[in-house]
Scaffold this motif. Sequence first.
Motif, PDB file in Angstrom:
ATOM      1  N   THR A   1      63.845   2.167 -16.326  1.00  0.00           N
ATOM      2  CA  THR A   1      63.687   2.170 -17.541  1.00  0.00           C
ATOM      3  C   THR A   1      63.149   0.779 -18.649  1.00  0.00           C
TER       4      THR A   1
ATOM      5  N   LYS B   1      80.796   9.851 -25.747  1.00  0.00           N
ATOM      6  CA  LYS B   1      79.256  10.382 -25.609  1.00  0.00           C
ATOM      7  C   LYS B   1      78.964  10.568 -24.619  1.00  0.00           C
TER       8      LYS B   1
ATOM      9  N   PHE C   1      74.443   1.269 -20.320  1.00  0.00           N
ATOM     10  CA  PHE C   1      73.987   0.865 -21.311  1.00  0.00           C
ATOM     11  C   PHE C   1      74.523   1.752 -22.623  1.00  0.00           C
ATOM     12  N   LEU C   2      75.423   2.217 -22.663  1.00  0.00           N
ATOM     13  CA  LEU C   2      76.566   2.622 -24.141  1.00  0.00           C
ATOM     14  C   LEU C   2      77.290   1.698 -24.616  1.00  0.00           C
TER      15      LEU C   2
ATOM     16  N   ALA D   1      74.925  -1.353 -25.677  1.00  0.00           N
ATOM     17  CA  ALA D   1      75.190  -0.628 -27.079  1.00  0.00           C
ATOM     18  C   ALA D   1      75.910  -0.696 -27.891  1.00  0.00           C
ATOM     19  N   TYR D   2      77.253  -0.265 -28.068  1.00  0.00           N
ATOM     20  CA  TYR D   2      78.695  -0.565 -28.943  1.00  0.00           C
ATOM     21  C   TYR D   2      78.588  -1.373 -28.779  1.00  0.00           C
TER      22      TYR D   2
ATOM     23  N   SER E   1      77.117  -4.335 -29.051  1.00  0.00           N
ATOM     24  CA  SER E   1      75.478  -5.651 -29.258  1.00  0.00           C
ATOM     25  C   SER E   1      76.615  -5.351 -30.385  1.00  0.00           C
TER      26      SER E   1
ATOM     27  N   ASP F   1      72.072  -5.845 -36.131  1.00  0.00           N
ATOM     28  CA  ASP F   1      70.745  -6.564 -35.850  1.00  0.00           C
ATOM     29  C   ASP F   1      70.294  -7.746 -36.192  1.00  0.00           C
TER      30      ASP F   1
ATOM     31  N   GLU G   1      69.896   1.258 -36.426  1.00  0.00           N
ATOM     32  CA  GLU G   1      70.298   0.535 -35.361  1.00  0.00           C
ATOM     33  C   GLU G   1      69.232   1.418 -33.745  1.00  0.00           C
TER      34      GLU G   1
ATOM     35  N   LYS H   1      69.432   0.795 -30.431  1.00  0.00           N
ATOM     36  CA  LYS H   1      69.890   0.361 -29.460  1.00  0.00           C
ATOM     37  C   LYS H   1      68.849   0.846 -27.655  1.00  0.00           C
ATOM     38  N   PHE H   2      68.838  -0.766 -27.174  1.00  0.00           N
ATOM     39  CA  PHE H   2      67.757   0.107 -25.062  1.00  0.00           C
ATOM     40  C   PHE H   2      68.683   1.098 -24.933  1.00  0.00           C
ATOM     41  N   PRO H   3      68.749   2.203 -24.077  1.00  0.00           N
ATOM     42  CA  PRO H   3      67.211   2.345 -24.129  1.00  0.00           C
ATOM     43  C   PRO H   3      66.478   3.454 -25.279  1.00  0.00           C
TER      44      PRO H   3
ATOM     45  N   ILE I   1      69.338   4.323 -27.898  1.00  0.00           N
ATOM     46  CA  ILE I   1      70.781   4.498 -28.496  1.00  0.00           C
ATOM     47  C   ILE I   1      70.959   4.512 -30.123  1.00  0.00           C
TER      48      ILE I   1
END
Lengths: 1091, 79
Positions: A406, A721, A747-748, A751-752, A754, A757, B49, B51-53, B55
């Motif tokens: 991916t 999720k 991934f989750l 992301a959570y 992170s 931005d 926002e 987030k990869f891929p 989310i």
Amino acid sequence: MNRITMSLPKPILKRYVLNHFSELSIEEFYQVSKRIDIPAYYISKNSVLSRDPKVLSYMLDINKNSFEYFKPEAFSIECINKIANLDAEIQYHHIDKFPMLLQNSKICESIIKEFPTFLKKLDESQITENIISILENSYYIPDEEDINKSSLFLKSEKLMERAVSKNPLLILRIEEPSETIIRAALCKGYVPEKAHFIYNPYLLNNNSLLMKAFENDPSMIVYFDSEKITYESVMSARERGFVASEEDLLNNIYLRNNQYIMEDAIKKEPRLIRLLGDNCYIDYILIKETLEKYKITKEDLEKNPALAKNHSLISLLPEFSLYSAYLTNEEKQKAIAKVLCNSHVLTTSDLPFLDSKFGGKADISKINELLKYFDVSINETDLNIQQGYLQVLDKIVDGIVNIRYTQNKFSFKYPDIVALNDSLIQLFSNVISTKNYELISEYVKELHSFIGESIPIELLKNEIEKYYNIYVSNQPIDLSITNEFCNKILNQHRNHFMRNEKNKILADIEKKMKLTEKKKTTLLNGRKISKIENLIKTNNYQQLGITEEQFMTEISIVINSIVNNKDIRKLKIQFDDLKIIQIVNVFKCYGRLDVNRINNILGINNSEVSKFIVRKFEQIKFKFINNVTLTEEESHISQWDKSKLGGLNQTNYVIGDGDRCITNLSELLVNLDEEIVTKILDNKDLIRDVSFLLPFINLIDELDIKTYINILVDYDRIKSKITSTIDAFENTDFTTVVLKKIDDLIFLANAYSSIDDITLFALGREIVSEIGEHNSSKYLEFYTQMASKQSGSIPPISLSTPNYYLESGIYSDPERLLIGKKPNKDSCIDLLNPAGVRTYNEVLLQNSGDVILIRDSQKRLDSRILLFRRGNVIQMVTRAGERLPIDFKTIANQIIQQSIANNDNIDYVFVNKYSSNLIDGNYVLVKDSRFVNNFSHADFSDSALLLSSKRQMQGFEEKELELDFDIEPKCSYQKPRKKISYEPTETEITRLRALKIAMEINPETKENMSRNFEPFYSKEYAKVICGEDWYIAIKNDGTVEELILPIKDSRILEEIEKIKDTLGIETKNIELESMLTDETAITNEVQGIKR
Amino acid sequence: MKLIGKINEYNGKYGTIITQNNEFVDFDFKDVSFNQNVSIGDIVEFRLETKFPNIKIARNINVISDIQINSNRLKDDNL
């Protein structure tokens, strides 16, 4: 007096009354006074009348001042009040005679107004605020007696000032004397003593008093705060014989950080070393000698945790290394692992660094609670259990491979079927335009390689040619035709990529795995056998621990067993002496036998028999296997050795490794802080779903400890999720689900956890990856302060060498945040490390510090040199032990040149000996304790090499050095401005947008700005130009967008106006102008020199 | 980019927002501006926002009233 008398004419009556006044009764008095005027003074002649309050009251109505002729007995409260209300003329002598008049406050006040000294006659209750106010407006100077009488005096600043001017000791009566009163006392010659400060600690707040007291009593230094404990004050105290006692050091922690104070104290009483401050660098030899006389104990460290931060001391106490603030994460992990091997409970006595006093970031009870959910005891020898782990690992790897696919998808030559289809069209068009049919063959080869050669090249060629023919017949080549083909190609590529990736991952994992004991033994035994062979070959029986005779005896036994073997005998093979000797000789010569040679010697063609003989002889070597030892080098099993084992399986490797579990768990614990552990424990009921992943952490990059922590922290959310996306797993154990969805889990989790931005864009991805997402917001806050710094006391330098580029003074360079990560991630000079945060702050924020960043030829940050200025001295230091191929002299010369050019008073540039032992060249070595004491950095020794000086630069011989560490710098140096960019990248502009938000002070405005934040997309703009802290962009529709960071640099306006002129934009930025107008007023005061 | 949506799920710690395009965006309570109280059904504005891929996460979430919704539609809120 009878009626006849009363009827006499008035003059006669008056004469009569006055002659007989002393005999008059009260009644008679009233009678006659109605007819005649009686002079008030006559009252005094009549002892009855003069004592009667009613008579007095009566007389007062006639004559308000008649009271003076009465006796004190007549002065009732009513009379006194009447006298007051009538405003009788009360004189000084009246009070003496009639002190009771003072009972009336009005009389009191008027008397005091007239005669302030009458205050002495008043008692406490009579001294009111009005009296105080009257006295304030008089000349009266209160004394101690007055103050003792009424505390109201103490509230009167004016009166107390007068009182103190006369009797300065009265200052001690005032709880919080004002500056004025203190000045008055001092002017009067007040010399404060220690006892006074003990009596009234408020006095300690006054510098003048403290310094006055210190002039007479050096022990007053005990009351000095850190600012007053200067080199001069300490020397003054020492010269007068002051040596700090234990009580002094306990009462004032600032003394504990002064080298001279502590050295004197320790020399007198070695045990006082236990009170050493964290920032006190005393002579190394003295520390060593003192430690021989006094042994620091655990209790000392517990009572004074600063000892653990004192690098000079703690480095000499290896037995207390686990208390040290300088422990690296790796060392902490090792210590935790050691405890976990034997216990499942951590204590601060085993691991002091987990205690908050010694830098522990999480409550140990929570850590222990978390530990309950992880099982580190694994059966490493049960192959079935290990096989189970292998299956789990396999699934994890499959998930990771999915992640990598991916992540890499858009970097593939053909990321999707559209791209593939387009490439076919492009190919055909090129073939036709160039008339070069070979292009198709090249394309097919490339495609064949792209899919890992999984489809025969001929088949591919046929397909492509089929589409080419369609193309040349003017039909469109689109997905309606090529869909199946394109999907097949991409699927094959996917399989190829994933297979390759999986193999890579497994090969990498294999390198990290430990061999099973059995496999290890087999390998090592194999080496021992080889060693034995060599010993046999070289007839070195002694090293085998046997004699040649014993060796031959073993051979004989084996020969006998071969010859007498019933299967061998059945075959009737001839074993004559010659053949036996030949076999033995071969064995002795080569240390081994082989089947072919045996066949030749025996003249047979029977591999079974020969193998039997070979095995029998091999057994001889195994008999001596325990007589042979391998050296460390011989025991080392390299990656190459491992690669020959046949792959990752449970017979070769320990898949579920208890040691790795402990190591991973230790790393997890080291990375916990209070916030993280609390969040993890919020999910404690769910931890068992993912605790099985522990042995597999850090085997693959994507499942490292940071990701695992992210999983644990947000597991409830992640689980929720994942559960929402699956229906077929209702009754499935969630561990199975986790394995199936490991890629989604990762991934989750990432992301959570992170960062925002805005923080990411403001700092940049590279910086964030170095400092860690979790801490980024703290670094961003720090960075906004860095970016606001406009000048400093150290001239900026820049220097290029063939391999490096050096630069300092660029205060807003975000890479400066990484001085704690380069060249080594374990440097304590970091924002979040209590041991080094002071240095970090100084070099990045304060005028007296700076840092030279060293970048390689690819502009990557490689290392750094720290710079400090004290007075006319600059001192440089690198990381301990680092060898930098840098010419330090050139750097020093640049600094001195700028000092001369700007008329500054930097006279000397040194490099500290701590880092200078790696510098070539003959330099003067200067020893001065101020190279350590006057600087906050831990890694200084008291000697430094003089690299350059003004005198040297000006061509003069160096005379005796005049180092002045305290003189104020004459000059400050403005930060150089980054060049304006006419083609900035989207990242640069987005960064400015993000910084604008980060620097906004108003929280509501900041939130609104954040909500509206968007990255910059250049396609929406016709033109964009940016400076260091601003940009101007013109949208495609002509709208002008302008952004300026709230940094007060007057040069911004100049730059922007110039650019606007060029672009033909007229608008003025009012916000900037007003901001810079304030700044101009300030700037005019600064002795700034522009570069 | 700034979007408007409705709180679809929320358990006091985290939840989802459904946008006008019927996309679901995850959010955490720590991303609610000034710790406002949010409930299921609240209309909110937020920054998206990705987030990869793929989310989607909501930041700087603000509960808005009907008046604000209309006003936001009219206002140009660019930097």
